[in-house]
Design an enzyme around this catalytic site. Sequence first.
Site, PDB file in Angstrom:
ATOM      1  N   CYS A 373       0.798  -1.233   0.000  1.00  8.66           N
ATOM      2  CA  CYS A 373       0.000   0.000   0.000  1.00  8.66           C
ATOM      3  C   CYS A 373       0.830   1.283   0.000  1.00  8.66           C
ATOM      4  O   CYS A 373       0.572   2.168  -0.812  1.00  8.66           O
ATOM      5  CB  CYS A 373      -0.996   0.045   1.155  1.00  8.66           C
ATOM      6  SG  CYS A 373      -1.216  -1.459   2.074  1.00  8.66           S
ATOM      7  N   ARG A 402       6.561 -11.338   5.498  1.00 14.42           N
ATOM      8  CA  ARG A 402       6.045 -11.305   6.874  1.00 14.42           C
ATOM      9  C   ARG A 402       6.788 -12.354   7.670  1.00 14.42           C
ATOM     10  O   ARG A 402       7.088 -13.431   7.161  1.00 14.42           O
ATOM     11  CB  ARG A 402       4.549 -11.647   6.905  1.00 14.42           C
ATOM     12  CG  ARG A 402       3.723 -10.850   5.919  1.00 14.42           C
ATOM     13  CD  ARG A 402       2.955  -9.726   6.579  1.00 14.42           C
ATOM     14  NE  ARG A 402       2.288  -8.919   5.569  1.00 14.42           N
ATOM     15  CZ  ARG A 402       1.005  -9.069   5.214  1.00 14.42           C
ATOM     16  NH1 ARG A 402       0.260  -9.987   5.799  1.00 14.42           N
ATOM     17  NH2 ARG A 402       0.475  -8.294   4.289  1.00 14.42           N
ATOM     18  N   GLN A 420       1.092 -10.965  -3.435  1.00 11.43           N
ATOM     19  CA  GLN A 420      -0.346 -10.697  -3.381  1.00 11.43           C
ATOM     20  C   GLN A 420      -0.864 -10.294  -4.757  1.00 11.43           C
ATOM     21  O   GLN A 420      -0.144  -9.646  -5.517  1.00 11.43           O
ATOM     22  CB  GLN A 420      -0.617  -9.539  -2.417  1.00 11.43           C
ATOM     23  CG  GLN A 420      -0.295  -9.849  -0.981  1.00 11.43           C
ATOM     24  CD  GLN A 420      -0.547  -8.650  -0.100  1.00 11.43           C
ATOM     25  OE1 GLN A 420      -0.087  -7.549  -0.386  1.00 11.43           O
ATOM     26  NE2 GLN A 420      -1.286  -8.841   0.981  1.00 11.43           N
ATOM     27  N   ASP A 422      -2.434  -7.859  -5.613  1.00 13.12           N
ATOM     28  CA  ASP A 422      -2.798  -6.648  -4.891  1.00 13.12           C
ATOM     29  C   ASP A 422      -3.277  -5.529  -5.824  1.00 13.12           C
ATOM     30  O   ASP A 422      -2.908  -5.491  -6.995  1.00 13.12           O
ATOM     31  CB  ASP A 422      -1.571  -6.153  -4.122  1.00 13.12           C
ATOM     32  CG  ASP A 422      -1.955  -5.458  -2.827  1.00 13.12           C
ATOM     33  OD1 ASP A 422      -3.165  -5.330  -2.564  1.00 13.12           O
ATOM     34  OD2 ASP A 422      -1.048  -5.058  -2.084  1.00 13.12           O
ATOM     35  N   HIS A 424      -4.793  -1.174  -5.307  1.00 12.75           N
ATOM     36  CA  HIS A 424      -5.325  -0.106  -4.458  1.00 12.75           C
ATOM     37  C   HIS A 424      -6.151   0.829  -5.311  1.00 12.75           C
ATOM     38  O   HIS A 424      -5.707   1.268  -6.359  1.00 12.75           O
ATOM     39  CB  HIS A 424      -4.191   0.620  -3.743  1.00 12.75           C
ATOM     40  CG  HIS A 424      -3.524  -0.271  -2.748  1.00 12.75           C
ATOM     41  ND1 HIS A 424      -2.395  -1.001  -3.044  1.00 12.75           N
ATOM     42  CD2 HIS A 424      -3.887  -0.615  -1.484  1.00 12.75           C
ATOM     43  CE1 HIS A 424      -2.077  -1.737  -1.999  1.00 12.75           C
ATOM     44  NE2 HIS A 424      -2.961  -1.536  -1.034  1.00 12.75           N
ATOM     45  N   LYS A 507     -13.852  -4.802   6.328  1.00 13.13           N
ATOM     46  CA  LYS A 507     -13.348  -5.603   5.210  1.00 13.13           C
ATOM     47  C   LYS A 507     -14.319  -6.702   4.812  1.00 13.13           C
ATOM     48  O   LYS A 507     -15.233  -7.044   5.554  1.00 13.13           O
ATOM     49  CB  LYS A 507     -12.006  -6.203   5.577  1.00 13.13           C
ATOM     50  CG  LYS A 507     -12.061  -7.136   6.785  1.00 13.13           C
ATOM     51  CD  LYS A 507     -10.708  -7.778   6.996  1.00 13.13           C
ATOM     52  CE  LYS A 507     -10.755  -8.758   8.148  1.00 13.13           C
ATOM     53  NZ  LYS A 507      -9.518  -9.496   8.311  1.00 13.13           N
ATOM     54  N   HIS A 553      -8.275  -1.366  -0.482  1.00 15.61           N
ATOM     55  CA  HIS A 553      -7.216  -2.351  -0.696  1.00 15.61           C
ATOM     56  C   HIS A 553      -7.913  -3.626  -1.131  1.00 15.61           C
ATOM     57  O   HIS A 553      -8.892  -4.021  -0.501  1.00 15.61           O
ATOM     58  CB  HIS A 553      -6.472  -2.715   0.589  1.00 15.61           C
ATOM     59  CG  HIS A 553      -5.969  -1.561   1.396  1.00 15.61           C
ATOM     60  ND1 HIS A 553      -4.643  -1.295   1.560  1.00 15.61           N
ATOM     61  CD2 HIS A 553      -6.637  -0.616   2.109  1.00 15.61           C
ATOM     62  CE1 HIS A 553      -4.493  -0.249   2.336  1.00 15.61           C
ATOM     63  NE2 HIS A 553      -5.684   0.188   2.694  1.00 15.61           N
TER      64      HIS A 553
HETATM   65 ZN   LIG Z   1      -3.048  -2.328   0.809  1.00 15.22          ZN
END
Ligand SMILES: [Zn+2]
Length: 689
Positions: A373, A402, A420, A422, A424, A507, A553
């Site tokens: 992010c 992580r 991910q 991912d 945004h 979420k 996200h």
């Molecule tokens: Zn994010």
Amino acid sequence: MPTITLPDGSRRSYEQPITAAQLAADIGPGLAKAALAARIEGTVRDLSSTIDRDCAVALITPRTRDRGVDADALQLIRHSCAHVMAEAIAKLFPHAKLVYGPPLDTGFYYDISFEGGRAISTEDFPAIEAEMTRIIGENRPFTRCELSLRDGLDKLRAEGSKFKLDNAERAREAGSTTLSWYATGVPGTNWEDLCRGPHVPSTGRIGAFKVMSLASSYWKGDETLDRLTRVYGTAFATAEELAAHLTQLDEAKKRDHRVLGKQLRLFHIDEMVGQGLILWTPNGSIVRQELQNFISDELRKQGYTQVFTPHIGKLDLYRTSGHFPYYRESQYPPVIEHEQMAALAKEGCSCGELANRLEKGEIDGYLLKPMNCPHHIRIFASSPHSYRDMPVRLSEFGTVYRWEQSGEIGGMTRVRGFTQDDAHLFCREDQVAQELLGCLSLVKLIFGTLGMNEYRVRVGLRDSDSAKYVGDPKNWGKAEDACRTAARTLGVPFSEEPGEAAFYGPKIDFVVKDVIGRSWQLGTVQVDYNLPERFDLTYVGADNQAHRPVMIHRAPFGSMERFIGCLIEHFAGAFPVWLAPEQVRVLPISEKSATYARELHSALVAAGLRAGIDEGNERIQGKIKDASEMKIPYLAVVGPRDAEGRKVSVRAFGTEANLGEIGFDAFVEGLTGEARSRGAETLRSRMGT
Ligand SMILES: [Zn+2]
Ligand SMILES: [Zn+2]
């Protein structure tokens, strides 16, 4: 005297205190027979519990009113079965010392010390099960007896089990003023165990059970303390449910992605590289690339743009985002520049000091990124935005790191580095609901293409009294409503889960059910009013004023690692043509058809297919066996007769007989069509099978 409110709202009043069992009998003989325990004011209690005041009572039976499995009932059955197993083991192994036996999601276990005598082995299971069957057959009551804390501790000291004494000490620390035992039968005569309860009324109510496996463990999970044996078992209300569970376990073992990953050479984990770090081997890379291409194609259609960002970022970036030091425990430690490191060494700075100064922001460093992010935020902030070009949708297959405890790492589902899917979305407040819908429709399409049609959605909300959330409660309310609305419109089952929100916003999580009925928690879509604030993001509104965007996200499939781990098990390694590392293999029957086989192979490769050819001297049956071990979707078996007629004999994975013959060109076209359409058109349908 007590007035009891039942789940249907009806009330019953009694002159005298009454036990839950008597209440069940008073309601009806069917319920009296089926009841296992009672929920009194929401707490599960024994059927023998006395009700002496006004309260709400629900009798617990193995089935709920809509014929589902009652989770409390299952727990009671399993916990009671753990007692019966412990009694059986104690009889067969008089030196065994019991430690602790809780129920689990899939059954129960009992930690036992076999020190000073023969250890248990799986060969003892039939004898243990026979003894358990006998105890259950005698249908002995579970009888509770209570002692004061002092008398109870005296009794345990006299019995001389340090393990049980320790359990009791912990009960005292937790505030218990009494200790309770449950005897299977008559206290003082029959076997008994220190236990808080509750239990089913008698051993005969346990249903179907099985002793499953052994594992080693340590007392309190501490390697310096006593070595114990963990005996696993499971129990269900009926034999059918137990059988279904055992079938599922069997099927899960065959589908285990760690085993298939090795067999199909999809990925590798190497101690030299590091635990929890996945090496994608060529076969697995094909699956991942195909899946990424598919997702990217759909994202493009939805107006996303792609970005790439580096794997590290400055600590200050994560201080601003709140990821550091907030999530310190789940990150790799920071990386420090050479010169800074040298200067600190000269000062004689200790590790503790260093950590402290990094945390305080007195010195800077870099972090392996735990999230994508902040990088995407800086891309958004790098150019001015008007209300007209909102939303801005930035996507990246972004790798993050992580720190997981080594005990938690396994296969592709728990790793230390993962990529991910991912993205945004930076949008105006009035666009949030629409953007959420877009995210969910993409998920629906991709699940549909992969044949994962059973999934549900969890909407994570705040719990009202927690201080862990940041941001304006008014914005939170709006974001929660938008999530609810989006989830509802999707038309799949969804549940609202207070307390499951992220610290920066509500979420939507996706939980997919695989073909053998197991649930996989995949990715998430999150609304965020917080990070735009922290990074002071703005766009210019129609009023020419600066406005704050809202961020969404979204990584709906979680990580490529976890998702493909799930897909390997979902397909049991037999990927559909479009994902399969090797889509087709040409198998010449003998040297006589080798030239024709090569021509076919070349044509398949030229058509863009991942085709192999097996020109070995082995007999055809051996070649078919090798190919089916790799779960290749299609085999093209060609002999001299096929060569003569320019035909192909087709075999598909998982079918015993040949699908039949098809012409050379039609075969190449059919396979290309199946791959390109991601399974919407198939070679089989072309061949009329
Ligand atoms: Zn994010
Ligand atoms: Zn118990």
